[in-house]
Design an enzyme around this catalytic site. Structure first.
Site, PDB file in Angstrom:
ATOM      1  CB  CYS A 178     -57.739-146.565  31.685  1.00  0.00           C
ATOM      2  SG  CYS A 178     -58.556-145.108  32.383  1.00  0.00           S
ATOM      3  CG  HIS A 314     -51.783-146.938  31.895  1.00  0.00           C
ATOM      4  ND1 HIS A 314     -52.963-147.081  31.198  1.00  0.00           N
ATOM      5  CD2 HIS A 314     -52.069-146.130  32.959  1.00  0.00           C
ATOM      6  CE1 HIS A 314     -53.926-146.401  31.814  1.00  0.00           C
ATOM      7  NE2 HIS A 314     -53.410-145.813  32.870  1.00  0.00           N
ATOM      8  CG  HIS A 354     -55.773-141.541  30.027  1.00  0.00           C
ATOM      9  ND1 HIS A 354     -56.084-142.619  29.224  1.00  0.00           N
ATOM     10  CD2 HIS A 354     -55.761-142.031  31.299  1.00  0.00           C
ATOM     11  CE1 HIS A 354     -56.246-143.694  29.966  1.00  0.00           C
ATOM     12  NE2 HIS A 354     -56.052-143.357  31.224  1.00  0.00           N
TER      13      HIS A 354
END
Length: 651
Positions: A178, A314, A354
């Protein structure tokens, strides 16, 4: 705030483009963020059958959520623009197709003509962690596995961009889970600083076509049951996956200023680092690892962490990771911070989900928009704050509604964080550009002396040119974005900052209204010498724009290219043409790589192969084929030309 001698290491963001859920470009993204829109939606049936897989109490083989962030048209592609046949387009991973169009848009936004970049050492750095299209094809059975699937290995994603645009610099796919796309930005910055590349495209792309990862994340307890990322909230229960395609165009700041580029933001520094053994397992996040990367990034940027105004976290909505990330931000960016200026923290994941390997790129684009608009949108789904976060002790706040950045005697500063399950953390530091996006003022008046200007437009098809003319007419009309820019700057930008294609249009006017009228069929304006310039442009002449305009103008934003997309997807019928026939023959019978100059014998199409092709071709096209004519073909180029003529004859 910024240390001495730092600007020579600074990198300008000169262009951006994106495709995100409910946002086909950066303007739509800002509207979505500003209005607090939740862009997640029910999983569409063409992705996978969520009715079969979903369970409110998921066991093995089940998925926790029915929702995620999805792009609406992943099959749409302008194959003709990129010189691809229908067959080639269907076979190519939509991640590559969408990235091609988004990269073109980013270069347009940057005012960088692709034709002038051909053969340059432009670098391409792409964050990606999926090859769903390839894996779904292989699941159909190994008997169906063909040479065309080589094009869908992930290493070919940046290579596709470099090949199509003829970029000769580094071409790298980055997979750190990620944090991938922020690591790609970091690598692009390092390449620019080292002088390895004069220009770089950093990108992230993530298209979810299968449920496998969602099932795994469900079993690990990290998939949000309602399909929403709830960053910093007490009821945060994991992340919601999302599609995303994002590209930024980067150039050394000094070069961007010298070239008259529009600077959207400035990257001051960045850092990446692994947690090592500072956590008990590879998958568990580490406070020590995050602290180190934050400190390294601000040291690299020459920025006092206490001067940072906003951090795009994040922010995945993990009940374990959120408190750790907020603690790290409070520790590093809170030291020495005035009590009346808390750090603002947010997450685009609360709006779109996400985007995994592309999540950091979505965050970077959002952060640039925040600096441009001098505002921070509210994060969604916060509700009751997570009680595991020491909110009263940390000098930070997660805004729940749109909030202005503080007015200070310096450019605003933002940070963007990315954390991968690979234990690799990344942080990028950006500041507001000294020369920000040109802001439209009151509608420009006609030139007092009636100065005439020529506006030139072009496209790769007549339909696209008509659509582009309509876009420019709206852009120049009352309330349009271009109404506030000087007409000379618009015309200068269109002539010098856009690639000129085969199908062309040129109009002359003294005002925005005259130009818009001419574009929509109204009476045009003539006048020597510009009538000659317009006629020459329409003929396809290569004009000297410096002579036409004299002094350079300012580069201003223009309407983007109007794609003429068609749907390309396996199992769906597509009209065959001569180009498709050539692609089919080469795919089935070529044994090596080739170009138009390669001989058929060199690539394994010998006389025996030609006999087989003749039989197959008669079945495929339904046309009578002259064996002697076909047998006389020597090169790949001749084969392509012959099949095109065959297709034209059939029509």
């Amino acid at each position: 705030m910024i240390g001495p001698n730092m600007d020579h290491r600074s990198v300008a963001v000169v262009g951006m483009a994106c495709r995100l859920p409910d946002a086909s470009d950066t303007d739509e993204l800002w509207t979505l963020l500003r209005d607090g829109v939740d862009a997640t939606s029910e999983t569409p049936p063409e992705r996978y059958d969520v009715d079969i897989l979903h369970s409110a109490d998921p066991g093995p083989g089940r998925i926790a959520s029915r929702r995620a962030g999805y792009l609406g048209d992943i099959a749409g592609f302008d194959a003709e623009f990129f010189g691809m046949s229908s067959t080639e387009a269907v076979e190519l991973d939509p991640q590559q197709r969408l990235l091609l169009m988004t990269a073109w848009e980013a270069l347009e936004d940057a005012g960088q003509r692709p034709d002038l970049l051909e053969g340059s050492r432009t670098g391409v750095f792409v964050g990606n962690g999926r090859a769903d299209y390839l894996e779904l094809a292989l699941r159909q059975g190994l008997e169906g596995a063909g040479a065309a699937q080589l094009n869908n290995f992930r290493s070919l994603i940046p290579a596709r961009l470099s090949h199509v645009f003829d970029f000769r610099g580094p071409s790298v796919v980055v997979d750190t889970a990620c944090s991938s796309s922020l690591v790609a930005v970091h690598q692009a910055v390092q390449s620019l600083r080292a002088g390895e590349t004069p220009l770089a495209l950093a990108a992230g792309v993530n298209i979810t076509l299968r449920p496998d990862e969602g099932v795994v994340m469900t079993q690990a307890g990290s998939m949000a049951a309602d399909g929403r990322s709830k960053f910093g909230a007490a009821d945060a229960d994991g992340h919601a996956p999302s599609d995303a395609v994002g590209v930024v165009v980067l150039k050394r700041l000094a070069d961007a200023i010298a070239d008259g580029d529009r600077i959207r933001a400035v990257i001051q520094g960045s850092a990446v680092g692994n947690d090592g053994r500072s956590s008990d397992t590879v998958l568990n996040p580490s406070l020590a690892g995050q602290l180190s990367v934050l400190r390294w990034a601000y040291e690299d940027a020459g920025v006092d962490p206490a001067d940072v105004d906003y951090v795009e976290a994040h922010g995945s909505g993990s009940p374990a990771l959120d408190p750790l990330e907020l603690a790290a931000l409070g520790t590093v960016l809170g030291a020495g911070r005035p009590a009346d200026r808390p750090l603002l923290v947010g997450s685009v994941k609360t709006n779109i989900g996400h985007a995994e390997a592309a999540g950091g790129m979505a965050g970077l684009i959002k952060a640039v928009l925040c600096l441009e608009h001098h505002q921070v949108p509210g994060s969604l789904h916060l509700g009751t704050p997570n009680p595991r976060v020491a909110w009263d002790e940390l000098p930070l706040v997660v805004p729940g509604k749109l909030q202005d950045l503080p007015e200070l005697d310096r450019p605003a500063v933002a940070g963007i964080s990315g954390q991968g399950s690979s234990a690799l953390n990344a942080h990028v530091v950006i500041r507001q550009a000294d020369t920000a996006v040109p802001v439209p003022g009151p509608a420009a008046e006609p030139e007092p002396d009636g100065t005439r200007y020529v506006l030139v437009l072009s496209a790769r098809s007549p339909a696209a040119l008509e659509a582009l003319a309509r876009s420019y007419a709206e852009y120049l009309g009352p309330g349009g974005q271009g109404a506030g820019y000087a007409l000379r700057d618009i015309c200068f930008s269109a002539a010098t900052r856009r690639q000129h294609h085969q199908h062309r249009l040129a109009v002359i006017g003294t005002s925005h209204e005259e130009m818009a009228a001419a574009l929509t069929g109204g009476a045009g304006v003539s006048g020597v010498p510009l009538s000659g310039v317009a006629d020459g442009y329409r003929r396809g002449d290569d004009l000297d724009w410096e002579t036409v305009f004299g002094e350079p103008g300012r580069f201003v934003p223009l309407p983007r290219y109007p794609w003429q997309t068609k749907r390309y997807w396996p199992g769906e019928e597509h009209a065959a043409d001569g180009t498709d026939l050539a692609a089919w023959m080469l795919r089935e019978h070529a044994r090596t790589g080739f170009d138009d100059g390669s001989t058929l014998a060199e690539i394994g199409i010998d006389s025996l192969a030609k006999l087989r092709i003749l039989v197959e071709l008669a079945k495929e096209s339904g046309e009578e084929v002259d064996p002697e004519e076909f047998g006389a073909l020597r090169t790949v180029g001749e084969l392509r030309a012959w099949t095109r003529s065959l297709g034209a004859g059939a029509r």
